[in-house]
Each structure stands twice: as C-alpha cells, then as structure tokens.
Design a protein around this motif. Structure first.
Motif, PDB file in Angstrom:
ATOM      1  N   SER A  57       0.879  -1.295  -0.071  1.00 26.07           N
ATOM      2  CA  SER A  57      -0.131   0.041  -0.051  1.00 26.07           C
ATOM      3  C   SER A  57       1.080   1.187  -0.034  1.00 26.07           C
ATOM      4  CB  SER A  57      -0.960   0.044   1.380  1.00 26.07           C
ATOM      5  OG  SER A  57      -1.671  -1.001   1.199  1.00 26.07           O
ATOM      6  N   ILE A  58       2.021   1.268   0.570  1.00 26.34           N
ATOM      7  CA  ILE A  58       2.958   2.250   0.641  1.00 26.34           C
ATOM      8  C   ILE A  58       3.731   2.625  -0.652  1.00 26.34           C
ATOM      9  CG2 ILE A  58       5.165   3.117   1.604  1.00 26.34           C
ATOM     10  CD1 ILE A  58       4.225   2.081   4.324  1.00 26.34           C
ATOM     11  N   LEU A  59       4.013   1.452  -1.169  1.00 31.67           N
ATOM     12  CA  LEU A  59       4.709   1.548  -2.712  1.00 31.67           C
ATOM     13  C   LEU A  59       3.902   2.033  -3.632  1.00 31.67           C
ATOM     14  CD1 LEU A  59       6.820  -1.789  -2.048  1.00 31.67           C
ATOM     15  CD2 LEU A  59       7.659   0.644  -1.813  1.00 31.67           C
ATOM     16  N   ILE A  60       2.646   1.781  -3.555  1.00 31.84           N
ATOM     17  CA  ILE A  60       1.847   2.052  -4.983  1.00 31.84           C
ATOM     18  C   ILE A  60       0.800   2.964  -4.437  1.00 31.84           C
ATOM     19  CG2 ILE A  60       2.058  -0.067  -6.213  1.00 31.84           C
ATOM     20  CD1 ILE A  60      -0.713  -1.005  -5.070  1.00 31.84           C
ATOM     21  N   ASP A  61       0.833   3.524  -3.061  1.00 34.16           N
ATOM     22  CA  ASP A  61      -0.132   4.675  -2.607  1.00 34.16           C
ATOM     23  C   ASP A  61      -1.525   4.222  -2.906  1.00 34.16           C
ATOM     24  OD1 ASP A  61      -0.530   6.919  -1.207  1.00 34.16           O
ATOM     25  OD2 ASP A  61      -0.457   8.138  -3.154  1.00 34.16           O
ATOM     26  N   GLY A  62      -1.747   3.219  -2.483  1.00 38.73           N
ATOM     27  CA  GLY A  62      -3.163   2.446  -2.704  1.00 38.73           C
ATOM     28  C   GLY A  62      -3.739   2.028  -1.404  1.00 38.73           C
ATOM     29  N   LYS A  63      -5.042   1.647  -1.351  1.00 41.54           N
ATOM     30  CA  LYS A  63      -5.552   0.981  -0.119  1.00 41.54           C
ATOM     31  C   LYS A  63      -5.472  -0.521   0.040  1.00 41.54           C
ATOM     32  CE  LYS A  63      -9.648   4.335  -0.342  1.00 41.54           C
ATOM     33  NZ  LYS A  63     -11.111   4.480  -0.696  1.00 41.54           N
ATOM     34  N   VAL A  76       5.457  -0.989 -12.587  1.00 41.04           N
ATOM     35  CA  VAL A  76       5.063  -1.824 -11.322  1.00 41.04           C
ATOM     36  C   VAL A  76       3.654  -2.215 -11.853  1.00 41.04           C
ATOM     37  CG1 VAL A  76       4.213  -1.528  -9.003  1.00 41.04           C
ATOM     38  CG2 VAL A  76       6.084  -0.369  -9.843  1.00 41.04           C
ATOM     39  N   SER A  77       3.352  -3.565 -11.629  1.00 38.82           N
ATOM     40  CA  SER A  77       1.946  -3.921 -11.747  1.00 38.82           C
ATOM     41  C   SER A  77       1.328  -4.570 -10.299  1.00 38.82           C
ATOM     42  CB  SER A  77       1.994  -5.460 -12.735  1.00 38.82           C
ATOM     43  OG  SER A  77       2.775  -4.874 -14.068  1.00 38.82           O
ATOM     44  N   ASN A  78       0.332  -4.379 -10.267  1.00 40.59           N
ATOM     45  CA  ASN A  78      -0.465  -4.790  -9.159  1.00 40.59           C
ATOM     46  C   ASN A  78      -1.602  -5.773  -9.299  1.00 40.59           C
ATOM     47  OD1 ASN A  78      -1.435  -4.814  -6.373  1.00 40.59           O
ATOM     48  ND2 ASN A  78      -2.809  -2.951  -6.730  1.00 40.59           N
ATOM     49  N   PHE A  79      -1.726  -6.792  -8.672  1.00 42.93           N
ATOM     50  CA  PHE A  79      -2.867  -7.908  -8.706  1.00 42.93           C
ATOM     51  C   PHE A  79      -3.438  -8.223  -7.546  1.00 42.93           C
ATOM     52  CE2 PHE A  79       0.397  -8.407 -12.240  1.00 42.93           C
ATOM     53  CZ  PHE A  79      -0.483  -8.363 -13.367  1.00 42.93           C
ATOM     54  N   GLY A  80      -4.887  -8.183  -7.377  1.00 46.26           N
ATOM     55  CA  GLY A  80      -5.515  -8.461  -6.294  1.00 46.26           C
ATOM     56  C   GLY A  80      -5.587 -10.160  -6.084  1.00 46.26           C
ATOM     57  N   PHE A  81      -6.013 -10.507  -4.949  1.00 41.79           N
ATOM     58  CA  PHE A  81      -6.113 -11.946  -4.421  1.00 41.79           C
ATOM     59  C   PHE A  81      -6.834 -12.832  -5.555  1.00 41.79           C
ATOM     60  CE2 PHE A  81      -8.450 -15.462  -2.425  1.00 41.79           C
ATOM     61  CZ  PHE A  81      -7.479 -16.279  -2.200  1.00 41.79           C
ATOM     62  N   SER A 132      -2.073 -21.168 -16.574  1.00 40.15           N
ATOM     63  CA  SER A 132      -2.190 -19.851 -16.131  1.00 40.15           C
ATOM     64  C   SER A 132      -1.412 -19.589 -14.849  1.00 40.15           C
ATOM     65  CB  SER A 132      -3.762 -19.080 -15.965  1.00 40.15           C
ATOM     66  OG  SER A 132      -4.153 -19.107 -17.454  1.00 40.15           O
ATOM     67  N   ILE A 133      -0.974 -18.531 -14.417  1.00 43.63           N
ATOM     68  CA  ILE A 133      -0.572 -17.792 -13.431  1.00 43.63           C
ATOM     69  C   ILE A 133      -1.494 -16.955 -12.530  1.00 43.63           C
ATOM     70  CG2 ILE A 133       1.799 -16.753 -12.363  1.00 43.63           C
ATOM     71  CD1 ILE A 133       2.634 -19.368 -13.373  1.00 43.63           C
ATOM     72  N   ILE A 134      -1.647 -17.175 -11.293  1.00 40.61           N
ATOM     73  CA  ILE A 134      -2.313 -16.411 -10.590  1.00 40.61           C
ATOM     74  C   ILE A 134      -1.862 -15.850  -9.110  1.00 40.61           C
ATOM     75  CG2 ILE A 134      -4.416 -17.414 -11.330  1.00 40.61           C
ATOM     76  CD1 ILE A 134      -4.713 -19.078  -8.916  1.00 40.61           C
ATOM     77  N   SER A 135      -2.306 -14.873  -8.778  1.00 38.02           N
ATOM     78  CA  SER A 135      -1.637 -14.121  -7.667  1.00 38.02           C
ATOM     79  C   SER A 135      -1.986 -14.691  -6.423  1.00 38.02           C
ATOM     80  CB  SER A 135      -2.000 -12.550  -7.615  1.00 38.02           C
ATOM     81  OG  SER A 135      -3.341 -12.178  -7.742  1.00 38.02           O
ATOM     82  N   HIS A 136      -1.241 -14.881  -5.365  1.00 37.06           N
ATOM     83  CA  HIS A 136      -1.633 -15.347  -4.000  1.00 37.06           C
ATOM     84  C   HIS A 136      -0.809 -14.677  -3.058  1.00 37.06           C
ATOM     85  CE1 HIS A 136      -3.480 -18.063  -1.313  1.00 37.06           C
ATOM     86  NE2 HIS A 136      -2.250 -18.438  -0.803  1.00 37.06           N
ATOM     87  N   PRO A 137      -1.213 -14.060  -1.873  1.00 39.36           N
ATOM     88  CA  PRO A 137      -2.807 -13.651  -1.849  1.00 39.36           C
ATOM     89  C   PRO A 137      -3.196 -12.542  -2.902  1.00 39.36           C
ATOM     90  CG  PRO A 137      -1.729 -12.840   0.087  1.00 39.36           C
ATOM     91  CD  PRO A 137      -0.895 -13.683  -0.575  1.00 39.36           C
ATOM     92  N   ASP A 138      -2.416 -11.518  -2.669  1.00 40.85           N
ATOM     93  CA  ASP A 138      -2.265 -10.460  -3.734  1.00 40.85           C
ATOM     94  C   ASP A 138      -0.855 -10.091  -4.076  1.00 40.85           C
ATOM     95  OD1 ASP A 138      -1.459  -9.486  -1.365  1.00 40.85           O
ATOM     96  OD2 ASP A 138      -2.907  -7.531  -1.711  1.00 40.85           O
ATOM     97  N   CYS A 139      -0.524  -9.557  -5.229  1.00 43.79           N
ATOM     98  CA  CYS A 139       0.812  -9.693  -5.697  1.00 43.79           C
ATOM     99  C   CYS A 139       1.291  -8.247  -6.227  1.00 43.79           C
ATOM    100  CB  CYS A 139       0.958 -10.739  -6.611  1.00 43.79           C
ATOM    101  SG  CYS A 139       2.657 -11.148  -7.048  1.00 43.79           S
ATOM    102  N   LEU A 140       2.626  -7.912  -5.890  1.00 42.44           N
ATOM    103  CA  LEU A 140       3.125  -6.588  -6.590  1.00 42.44           C
ATOM    104  C   LEU A 140       4.374  -7.013  -7.451  1.00 42.44           C
ATOM    105  CD1 LEU A 140       2.820  -3.495  -6.673  1.00 42.44           C
ATOM    106  CD2 LEU A 140       4.256  -3.393  -4.800  1.00 42.44           C
ATOM    107  N   LEU A 141       4.432  -6.910  -8.715  1.00 42.24           N
ATOM    108  CA  LEU A 141       5.409  -6.891  -9.624  1.00 42.24           C
ATOM    109  C   LEU A 141       6.154  -6.052 -10.142  1.00 42.24           C
ATOM    110  CD1 LEU A 141       3.543  -9.659 -11.739  1.00 42.24           C
ATOM    111  CD2 LEU A 141       4.867 -10.302  -9.470  1.00 42.24           C
ATOM    112  N   MET A 142       7.289  -6.167 -10.443  1.00 48.41           N
ATOM    113  CA  MET A 142       8.154  -5.127 -11.634  1.00 48.41           C
ATOM    114  C   MET A 142       8.472  -5.976 -12.729  1.00 48.41           C
ATOM    115  SD  MET A 142      10.166  -2.660  -9.030  1.00 48.41           S
ATOM    116  CE  MET A 142      10.342  -1.346 -10.439  1.00 48.41           C
ATOM    117  N   GLU A 143       7.996  -5.450 -13.714  1.00 47.34           N
ATOM    118  CA  GLU A 143       8.159  -6.069 -15.086  1.00 47.34           C
ATOM    119  C   GLU A 143       9.024  -4.972 -16.157  1.00 47.34           C
ATOM    120  OE1 GLU A 143       4.400  -8.420 -16.521  1.00 47.34           O
ATOM    121  OE2 GLU A 143       3.651  -6.698 -15.130  1.00 47.34           O
ATOM    122  N   ALA A 144       9.999  -5.784 -17.021  1.00 47.14           N
ATOM    123  CA  ALA A 144      10.678  -5.140 -17.793  1.00 47.14           C
ATOM    124  C   ALA A 144      10.761  -5.772 -19.187  1.00 47.14           C
ATOM    125  CB  ALA A 144      12.173  -4.818 -17.660  1.00 47.14           C
ATOM    126  N   ASP A 145      10.263  -5.394 -20.270  1.00 46.30           N
ATOM    127  CA  ASP A 145      10.283  -6.065 -21.722  1.00 46.30           C
ATOM    128  C   ASP A 145      11.705  -6.403 -21.976  1.00 46.30           C
ATOM    129  OD1 ASP A 145       7.570  -6.076 -21.692  1.00 46.30           O
ATOM    130  OD2 ASP A 145       7.481  -4.281 -23.001  1.00 46.30           O
TER     131      ASP A 145
END
Length: 226
Positions: free
Chosen positions: A26-32, A97-102, A157-170
């Motif tokens: 929540s701090i890193l992406i300034d979210g709830k 940065v990519s953010n995924f919920g549970f 498929s790959i799913i997030s658990h519980p929720d997930c924060l990624l950093m991606e570069a092409d």
C-alpha cells in the motif's frame, strides 16, 4: 510478537508470524489495502508511515526502495547475480510496477516466458492447475528461461496469491538498451568484476573496462597443456 490473520471476505488466506511484514504494498503504490489483518493472538507491532519515509529518504523514496529490491533480487539470482549495480541502474528505468489482487490472473496460458524480466516484490505467483508456488517474493519469474532466451510458453495460467506486486521489464527493451542479450550482459558484468580485481585495471572507468571486455577472447586448455 504474536500472530495475525490475513482475511479476504472473512476467510483466512495467510497467517503472519514474528518477523513478517504487511502493508508495504500500500505504501509502495500509494493505494488502499485489499486484505484485512486481524490479531489472532496478543501482538506487538512496529510501524512506519509514508511521511516518515519521505523525511528520511526523500520524495523519491519509492524508486529507491524498488531499485534496492531489484538489486537484492539480482544478487540472490543464480543466473543474474553477476550483473553489477551500474547496469542494474540502467535496467531499472525500463521496469514498471504491476499490482494484482487476490486470485487474479497474472499470466495466461500460452504466455512467452522469456518475453519479460519479472521480479516479485510482494506476494507469490502460483500455478492455476496445481496451486503450487512458482515464484515468491524477491525471486525472478522463470529466471533460467529468461536467461537462456527460451522459446517455452506457459502450459497453465499464473495467478496471484494472496495479492501480488510485480516489477516487469520487456526483454526487447533491455536488448535495445544494451545491444546484446541479457545473458551476454550478465557474463560481461561478471568479466568486468574480474577485471576490477586486477591491480592494473582498478582505476579504469566503466566505459574503458567495457571496451576491454569486448576484445577479450576465451581460450580453453586441457589438463597439462601449455
């Protein structure tokens, strides 16, 4: 001290123990926050808020934390550990940065595994079929396939658990930046590290060491040969 239940729709999906963290996403992406954290036993916590981080680290504290995390992930990697801090800083500008919920789908079946360099910042990535953890916090997603430029694709498929924060570069962007494959960059960084330990090269700039790396040739010798 103590234990904390992490809840989604009143269902316990994870139990935090002494030394575990929560709330950093929540701090890193300034979210709830998307997960409820409820004391399971009497607890003692240490807390740190955004305003304090800004005072101590500056307004760009998020970039500093992300860069530090990327460097740590590379250092702990079997395949990318030789890439030095100078090149990691060059790579960092291509990460997003990519953010995924549970339980959200992160990568679908058929995804080209070596198309992106992916670092898990928070949470885990699990297989949709077996529910086994494929990649955890601080790890690089299928790092061997990315390093070898594999043509493999996901069979599930790959799913997030519980929720997930990624950093991606092409990978395509990184190849354009360095003019070479990521595996070549890693090998060259390792070679530069060797050169920097040689007394006559210690005072040379990164650019000059890079020039030397380009002209060094590999030679192999059998046991007892001259």
């Amino acid at each position: 001290e103590g234990e904390i239940n992490c809840l989604v729709e009143n269902k316990v999906i994870r139990v935090l123990n002494k030394g575990n963290l929560f709330g950093e996403k929540s701090i890193l992406i300034d979210g709830k926050r998307t997960i409820d954290c409820v004391a399971r036993t009497p607890c003692v916590l240490l807390s740190l808020n955004i305003s304090t981080l800004q005072q101590v680290m500056g307004k760009d504290f998020r970039d500093k934390i992300f860069l530090s995390f990327i460097k740590s992930s590379f250092q702990n990697s079997k395949f990318f550990c030789m890439i030095d801090g100078f090149d990691i800083t060059r790579i960092f500008k291509y990460f997003r940065v990519s953010n995924f919920g549970f339980g959200q789908t992160v990568f679908k079946s058929g995804y080209a595994i070596s198309s992106k360099l992916v670092v898990v910042i928070e949470g885990s990535l699990i297989a949709s079929t077996t529910k086994e953890v494929v990649c955890s916090r601080g790890q690089i997603f299928y790092e061997e396939e990315v390093y070898t430029d594999s043509e493999n694709t996901l069979e599930f498929s790959i799913i997030s658990h519980p929720d997930c924060l990624l950093m991606e570069a092409d990978i395509e962007d990184l190849t354009k930046e360095f003019g070479e494959k990521i595996s070549t960059l890693s090998l060259k960084s390792g070679l530069m590290g060797c050169l920097q330990r040689v007394s006559i090269f210690k005072s040379l700039t990164h650019t000059k060491l890079d020039s030397i790396c380009k002209v060094i040739k590999e030679e192999a010798f059998e046991n007892g040969s001259k």
